[in-house]
Write a protein that holds these residues in place. Structure first.
Motif, short mmCIF file in Angstrom:
data_model
loop_
_atom_site.label_atom_id
_atom_site.label_comp_id
_atom_site.label_asym_id
_atom_site.label_seq_id
_atom_site.Cartn_x
_atom_site.Cartn_y
_atom_site.Cartn_z
N GLU A 150 0.87 -1.17 0.00
CA GLU A 150 0.00 0.00 0.00
C GLU A 150 0.91 1.23 0.00
OE1 GLU A 150 -3.00 -0.19 3.04
OE2 GLU A 150 -3.12 -2.36 2.83
N LYS A 151 1.37 1.58 -1.18
CA LYS A 151 2.38 2.62 -1.33
C LYS A 151 1.80 4.00 -1.05
CE LYS A 151 5.77 3.90 -4.79
NZ LYS A 151 6.28 3.54 -6.11
N GLY A 152 2.37 4.66 -0.06
CA GLY A 152 2.03 6.04 0.22
C GLY A 152 3.22 6.89 -0.17
N THR A 153 3.54 7.88 0.62
CA THR A 153 4.70 8.72 0.35
C THR A 153 5.97 7.95 0.74
OG1 THR A 153 4.78 9.68 2.56
CG2 THR A 153 3.38 10.80 0.90
N PHE A 154 7.09 8.45 0.28
CA PHE A 154 8.37 7.84 0.64
C PHE A 154 8.57 7.89 2.15
CE2 PHE A 154 13.04 8.22 1.29
CZ PHE A 154 13.40 6.96 0.85
N GLU A 155 8.21 9.01 2.76
CA GLU A 155 8.37 9.16 4.21
C GLU A 155 7.52 8.13 4.95
OE1 GLU A 155 7.77 11.68 2.04
OE2 GLU A 155 9.78 12.54 2.10
N GLU A 156 6.28 7.90 4.49
CA GLU A 156 5.43 6.88 5.11
C GLU A 156 6.03 5.50 4.93
OE1 GLU A 156 1.10 9.07 4.47
OE2 GLU A 156 1.89 7.78 2.89
N TYR A 157 6.60 5.27 3.75
CA TYR A 157 7.23 3.99 3.48
C TYR A 157 8.40 3.75 4.43
CZ TYR A 157 9.60 0.18 1.23
OH TYR A 157 10.21 -1.02 1.01
N VAL A 158 9.25 4.75 4.61
CA VAL A 158 10.39 4.63 5.51
C VAL A 158 9.92 4.38 6.94
CG1 VAL A 158 12.35 5.89 6.54
CG2 VAL A 158 12.01 5.91 4.05
N ALA A 159 8.86 5.07 7.35
CA ALA A 159 8.31 4.84 8.69
C ALA A 159 7.89 3.37 8.83
CB ALA A 159 7.14 5.78 8.95
N GLY A 160 7.29 2.82 7.79
CA GLY A 160 6.90 1.41 7.81
C GLY A 160 8.10 0.48 7.86
N LEU A 161 9.15 0.81 7.12
CA LEU A 161 10.38 0.02 7.17
C LEU A 161 10.95 0.00 8.58
CD1 LEU A 161 12.54 1.04 4.06
CD2 LEU A 161 11.50 -1.18 4.52
N LYS A 162 10.98 1.17 9.19
CA LYS A 162 11.52 1.27 10.54
C LYS A 162 10.68 0.44 11.52
CE LYS A 162 13.01 5.49 11.69
NZ LYS A 162 13.04 6.98 11.78
N GLU A 163 9.38 0.46 11.34
CA GLU A 163 8.51 -0.33 12.22
C GLU A 163 8.78 -1.83 12.03
OE1 GLU A 163 6.28 -1.44 15.20
OE2 GLU A 163 6.87 0.63 14.79
N GLU A 164 8.93 -2.26 10.77
CA GLU A 164 9.27 -3.66 10.51
C GLU A 164 10.57 -4.03 11.21
OE1 GLU A 164 9.51 -5.60 6.60
OE2 GLU A 164 8.00 -4.16 5.93
N LYS B 213 18.79 8.58 9.68
CA LYS B 213 18.90 10.03 9.85
C LYS B 213 19.13 10.68 8.48
CE LYS B 213 21.46 13.62 12.23
NZ LYS B 213 22.56 13.92 13.14
N GLY B 214 18.23 11.56 8.10
CA GLY B 214 18.37 12.28 6.83
C GLY B 214 18.14 11.43 5.60
N VAL B 215 17.49 10.27 5.74
CA VAL B 215 17.27 9.40 4.58
C VAL B 215 16.52 10.18 3.49
CG1 VAL B 215 15.08 8.37 5.39
CG2 VAL B 215 16.55 7.10 3.83
N GLU B 216 16.98 10.00 2.25
CA GLU B 216 16.40 10.72 1.12
C GLU B 216 16.07 9.77 -0.02
OE1 GLU B 216 19.18 13.64 -0.23
OE2 GLU B 216 19.04 14.84 1.59
#
Length: 154
Positions: free
Chosen positions: A21-35, A51-54
């Motif tokens: 369920e692709k949202g924004t890149f920032e939402e995706y990174v938040a999901g990665l971090k949660e995983e 930190k500073g992921v782009e």
């Protein structure tokens, strides 16, 4: 940081569960971090690594333009694995065999394959890319090119 990178480098060609369920890149990174948290990666490591992921669109472009995707095997092999690189790989395999064996045993990868990938992908560490590994892998995972695996080491 090394632990996170080692588990993230367990990337495979598939779409990540987070990317379904692709949202924004920032939402995706938040999901990665949660995983990663769910797999036992510490908050300190996650904070440091991300930190500073782009988002790096050039990583996707570069991935889509890999020579192995555009050349025949007969064209690709001589370019990617010239005789001098084979000779250097043999020397490095011998020189670092004990460490390669330890890593191979830990991750279930034969030392010869580690050296082969090391040579083809980075020219034995001489080419490390133009952006951080976390940026590139997060971008490629977001685009569905790779699946990031946060499985614990064996």
């Amino acid at each position: 940081m090394k632990r996170l990178l080692s588990v993230m480098l367990g990337a495979s060609l598939a779409t990540s569960a987070v990317a379904q369920e692709k949202g924004t890149f920032e939402e995706y990174v938040a999901g990665l971090k949660e995983e990663a948290r769910q797999q036992g990666i510490s908050e300190q490591i996650l904070t440091e690594a991300f930190k500073g992921v782009e988002y790096k669109p050039r990583a996707v472009t570069a991935d889509r333009n890999q020579p192995e995707k555009k050349l025949t095997l007969d064209e690709y092999i001589p370019r990617a694995v010239p005789d001098w690189k084979v000779k250097q790989a043999k020397e490095l395999h011998k020189k670092y065999y004990a460490e390669l064996k330890r890593i191979g045993d830990e991750y279930g990868v034969q030392p010869r394959f580690i050296v082969a990938l090391w040579g083809v992908e980075s020219n034995f560490g001489r080419f490390t890319g133009n952006y951080r590994v976390i940026d590139a892998l997060s971008t490629l995972a977001y685009e569905g090119v790779v699946k990031l695996s946060f499985a614990k080491r064996r």
